[in-house]
Design a protein around this motif. Structure first.
Motif, PDB file in Angstrom:
ATOM      1  N   LEU A 171       0.838  -1.196   0.000  1.00  0.00           N
ATOM      2  CA  LEU A 171       0.000   0.000   0.000  1.00  0.00           C
ATOM      3  C   LEU A 171       0.874   1.248   0.000  1.00  0.00           C
ATOM      4  CD1 LEU A 171      -3.384   0.409   1.752  1.00  0.00           C
ATOM      5  CD2 LEU A 171      -1.783   2.307   1.834  1.00  0.00           C
ATOM      6  N   ALA A 172       0.631   2.105  -0.981  1.00  0.00           N
ATOM      7  CA  ALA A 172       1.315   3.399  -1.080  1.00  0.00           C
ATOM      8  C   ALA A 172       0.284   4.485  -0.837  1.00  0.00           C
ATOM      9  CB  ALA A 172       1.920   3.559  -2.471  1.00  0.00           C
ATOM     10  N   SER A 173       0.614   5.467  -0.006  1.00  0.00           N
ATOM     11  CA  SER A 173      -0.360   6.523   0.251  1.00  0.00           C
ATOM     12  C   SER A 173       0.294   7.820   0.693  1.00  0.00           C
ATOM     13  CB  SER A 173      -1.369   6.073   1.320  1.00  0.00           C
ATOM     14  OG  SER A 173      -0.841   6.286   2.618  1.00  0.00           O
ATOM     15  N   SER A 174      -0.497   8.878   0.578  1.00  0.00           N
ATOM     16  CA  SER A 174      -0.105  10.189   1.107  1.00  0.00           C
ATOM     17  C   SER A 174      -0.844  10.457   2.410  1.00  0.00           C
ATOM     18  CB  SER A 174      -0.470  11.276   0.088  1.00  0.00           C
ATOM     19  OG  SER A 174      -1.875  11.278  -0.133  1.00  0.00           O
ATOM     20  N   SER A 175      -1.574   9.466   2.889  1.00  0.00           N
ATOM     21  CA  SER A 175      -2.527   9.673   3.988  1.00  0.00           C
ATOM     22  C   SER A 175      -1.899   9.525   5.366  1.00  0.00           C
ATOM     23  CB  SER A 175      -3.683   8.682   3.856  1.00  0.00           C
ATOM     24  OG  SER A 175      -4.553   8.763   4.965  1.00  0.00           O
ATOM     25  N   GLN A 176      -2.364  10.348   6.289  1.00  0.00           N
ATOM     26  CA  GLN A 176      -1.964  10.185   7.695  1.00  0.00           C
ATOM     27  C   GLN A 176      -2.584   8.916   8.278  1.00  0.00           C
ATOM     28  OE1 GLN A 176      -4.258  12.335   6.615  1.00  0.00           O
ATOM     29  NE2 GLN A 176      -5.660  13.026   8.207  1.00  0.00           N
ATOM     30  N   ASP A 177      -3.560   8.334   7.557  1.00  0.00           N
ATOM     31  CA  ASP A 177      -4.233   7.109   8.005  1.00  0.00           C
ATOM     32  C   ASP A 177      -3.639   5.859   7.349  1.00  0.00           C
ATOM     33  OD1 ASP A 177      -6.140   8.428   9.674  1.00  0.00           O
ATOM     34  OD2 ASP A 177      -7.220   9.044   7.878  1.00  0.00           O
ATOM     35  N   HIS A 178      -2.394   5.930   6.911  1.00  0.00           N
ATOM     36  CA  HIS A 178      -1.758   4.828   6.182  1.00  0.00           C
ATOM     37  C   HIS A 178      -1.858   3.510   6.949  1.00  0.00           C
ATOM     38  CE1 HIS A 178       1.209   3.025   3.386  1.00  0.00           C
ATOM     39  NE2 HIS A 178       1.612   2.358   4.450  1.00  0.00           N
ATOM     40  N   GLU A 179      -1.508   3.530   8.240  1.00  0.00           N
ATOM     41  CA  GLU A 179      -1.513   2.288   9.040  1.00  0.00           C
ATOM     42  C   GLU A 179      -2.928   1.729   9.176  1.00  0.00           C
ATOM     43  OE1 GLU A 179       0.240   4.998   9.861  1.00  0.00           O
ATOM     44  OE2 GLU A 179       2.289   4.216   9.678  1.00  0.00           O
ATOM     45  N   ILE A 180      -3.909   2.613   9.366  1.00  0.00           N
ATOM     46  CA  ILE A 180      -5.316   2.171   9.484  1.00  0.00           C
ATOM     47  C   ILE A 180      -5.763   1.535   8.169  1.00  0.00           C
ATOM     48  CG2 ILE A 180      -7.702   2.941   9.842  1.00  0.00           C
ATOM     49  CD1 ILE A 180      -6.505   5.213  11.597  1.00  0.00           C
ATOM     50  N   LEU A 181      -5.397   2.163   7.045  1.00  0.00           N
ATOM     51  CA  LEU A 181      -5.762   1.619   5.729  1.00  0.00           C
ATOM     52  C   LEU A 181      -5.134   0.246   5.518  1.00  0.00           C
ATOM     53  CD1 LEU A 181      -5.384   4.933   3.725  1.00  0.00           C
ATOM     54  CD2 LEU A 181      -7.491   3.575   3.824  1.00  0.00           C
ATOM     55  N   CYS A 182      -3.885   0.081   5.946  1.00  0.00           N
ATOM     56  CA  CYS A 182      -3.216  -1.229   5.841  1.00  0.00           C
ATOM     57  C   CYS A 182      -3.964  -2.289   6.653  1.00  0.00           C
ATOM     58  CB  CYS A 182      -1.774  -1.115   6.340  1.00  0.00           C
ATOM     59  SG  CYS A 182      -0.646  -0.334   5.164  1.00  0.00           S
ATOM     60  N   GLN A 183      -4.357  -1.928   7.885  1.00  0.00           N
ATOM     61  CA  GLN A 183      -5.089  -2.868   8.740  1.00  0.00           C
ATOM     62  C   GLN A 183      -6.431  -3.243   8.118  1.00  0.00           C
ATOM     63  OE1 GLN A 183      -5.274  -0.781  12.484  1.00  0.00           O
ATOM     64  NE2 GLN A 183      -3.051  -0.906  12.777  1.00  0.00           N
ATOM     65  N   LYS A 184      -7.132  -2.244   7.574  1.00  0.00           N
ATOM     66  CA  LYS A 184      -8.435  -2.503   6.948  1.00  0.00           C
ATOM     67  C   LYS A 184      -8.276  -3.412   5.726  1.00  0.00           C
ATOM     68  CE  LYS A 184     -11.118   1.501   8.505  1.00  0.00           C
ATOM     69  NZ  LYS A 184     -12.129   0.675   9.191  1.00  0.00           N
ATOM     70  N   ALA A 185      -7.199  -3.202   4.969  1.00  0.00           N
ATOM     71  CA  ALA A 185      -6.937  -4.041   3.800  1.00  0.00           C
ATOM     72  C   ALA A 185      -6.689  -5.488   4.225  1.00  0.00           C
ATOM     73  CB  ALA A 185      -5.736  -3.496   3.026  1.00  0.00           C
ATOM     74  N   GLU A 186      -5.903  -5.682   5.265  1.00  0.00           N
ATOM     75  CA  GLU A 186      -5.639  -7.038   5.776  1.00  0.00           C
ATOM     76  C   GLU A 186      -6.921  -7.711   6.246  1.00  0.00           C
ATOM     77  OE1 GLU A 186      -1.406  -8.298   7.246  1.00  0.00           O
ATOM     78  OE2 GLU A 186      -2.255  -6.868   8.668  1.00  0.00           O
ATOM     79  N   GLN A 187      -7.743  -6.976   7.017  1.00  0.00           N
ATOM     80  CA  GLN A 187      -9.013  -7.527   7.532  1.00  0.00           C
ATOM     81  C   GLN A 187      -9.941  -7.912   6.383  1.00  0.00           C
ATOM     82  OE1 GLN A 187     -10.367  -4.305   9.981  1.00  0.00           O
ATOM     83  NE2 GLN A 187      -8.830  -4.667  11.586  1.00  0.00           N
ATOM     84  N   THR A 188     -10.024  -7.034   5.372  1.00  0.00           N
ATOM     85  CA  THR A 188     -10.922  -7.272   4.234  1.00  0.00           C
ATOM     86  C   THR A 188     -10.491  -8.507   3.453  1.00  0.00           C
ATOM     87  OG1 THR A 188     -11.314  -4.886   4.073  1.00  0.00           O
ATOM     88  CG2 THR A 188     -11.939  -6.216   2.183  1.00  0.00           C
TER      89      THR A 188
END
Length: 284
Positions: free
Chosen positions: A260-277
């Motif tokens: 996951l590549a991002s400019s977001s301050q929520d990068h870690e949350i997005l990674c966790q959501k991707a793993e869960q999904t």
């Protein structure tokens, strides 16, 4: 080792020269404009890929030699299997986005990265049709260069998660990726070709997230090494879903798993959501 800024200056010149050569094939003005498309592992390869690879390798080897520096290029990798033992290794994609090159979308790029101990320390990403070169050095920031000169690039990471835009491929789609994209909190999408074009779109703040998901095959070192440094030196993050950094020249050119590549301050949350999904998809 030569000074990193001196190496960068030469690499930028090589990037511009490679971009000019690649455009001559794209616009049919090369000496042999016939693209002669062939397929390797179901991926298209043209005479342009090979010509630009030869140009970049010959220019870098003339400037830096083979003693301190190793070379891994998409077009020559098969003849040099395994981990390159040099401390400094060039990782090169002479044409990232060959399908887009053939289909004339304009969304193709050239990647040149210098890796030390599995991590990139210098990167150039050329976007020939935009007549732009993006470059970065470890700890030195990211810049974009045009005929008018260079300017630094720094991203602002202040959007709510639901307002983020995912940059996605037109090809390289499968059921797992579709399920993942459908179930993330951000639903805006923008289709862009090569990885270089995707990541520079994030750096230019025209998009916010890029996700790569390996299946039967995986992206390769040359797809990711240069774009990663361009993104991270501009303030973004580029990791595996579990937060681990990407590593290059490890002996396996594949970048397996979820990235996951991002400019977001929520990068870690997005990674966790991707793993869960993805776990939910497997459990379906």
């Amino acid at each position: 080792m030569k000074d990193l800024q001196e190496i960068l200056k030469i690499t930028r010149e090589v990037g511009w020269g490679a971009a000019k050569l690649l455009r001559s094939y794209y616009h049919g003005t090369a000496q042999n404009p016939n693209l002669d498309v062939q397929y390797k592992q179901n991926e298209p390869v043209t005479v342009a890929d090979v010509a630009v690879s030869e140009y970049i390798l010959s220019q870098l080897q003339a400037a830096f030699g083979n003693e301190e520096f190793g070379y891994i290029s998409e077009e020559t990798y098969k003849s040099q299997q395994g981990k390159n033992s040099a401390e400094l290794v060039w990782i090169i994609d002479p044409l990232d986005g060959t399908r887009d090159f053939i289909d004339k979308t304009g969304e193709y790029a050239i990647h040149i990265a210098l890796v030390q101990d599995t991590r990139p320390i210098l990167a150039v990403v050329a976007i020939p049709e935009a007549e732009k070169i993006y470059y970065a050095t470890k700890g030195g920031g990211t810049f974009v260069e045009t005929v008018d000169g260079s300017r630094p690039l720094k991203m602002a990471a202040d959007k709510p998660m639901e307002d983020l835009t995912l940059v996605v491929s037109r090809s390289h789609r499968n059921e797992r990726l579709e399920y993942l994209l459908k179930n993330l909190p951000c639903q805006k999408q923008k289709a862009i070709g090569s990885v270089g074009c995707k990541v520079t779109a994030i750096v230019e703040q025209q998009a916010d997230i890029y996700i790569s998901l390996s299946g039967k095959s995986a992206p390769k070192d040359w797809d990711m090494a240069a774009p990663e440094l361009i993104l991270t030196e501009a303030g973004g993050k580029f990791t595996h879903f579990d937060g681990k950094p990407l590593e290059y020249n490890t002996g396996d050119i594949n970048q397996w798993g979820g990235l996951l590549a991002s400019s977001s301050q929520d990068h870690e949350i997005l990674c966790q959501k991707a793993e869960q999904t993805l776990a939910e998809f497997v459990a379906k």
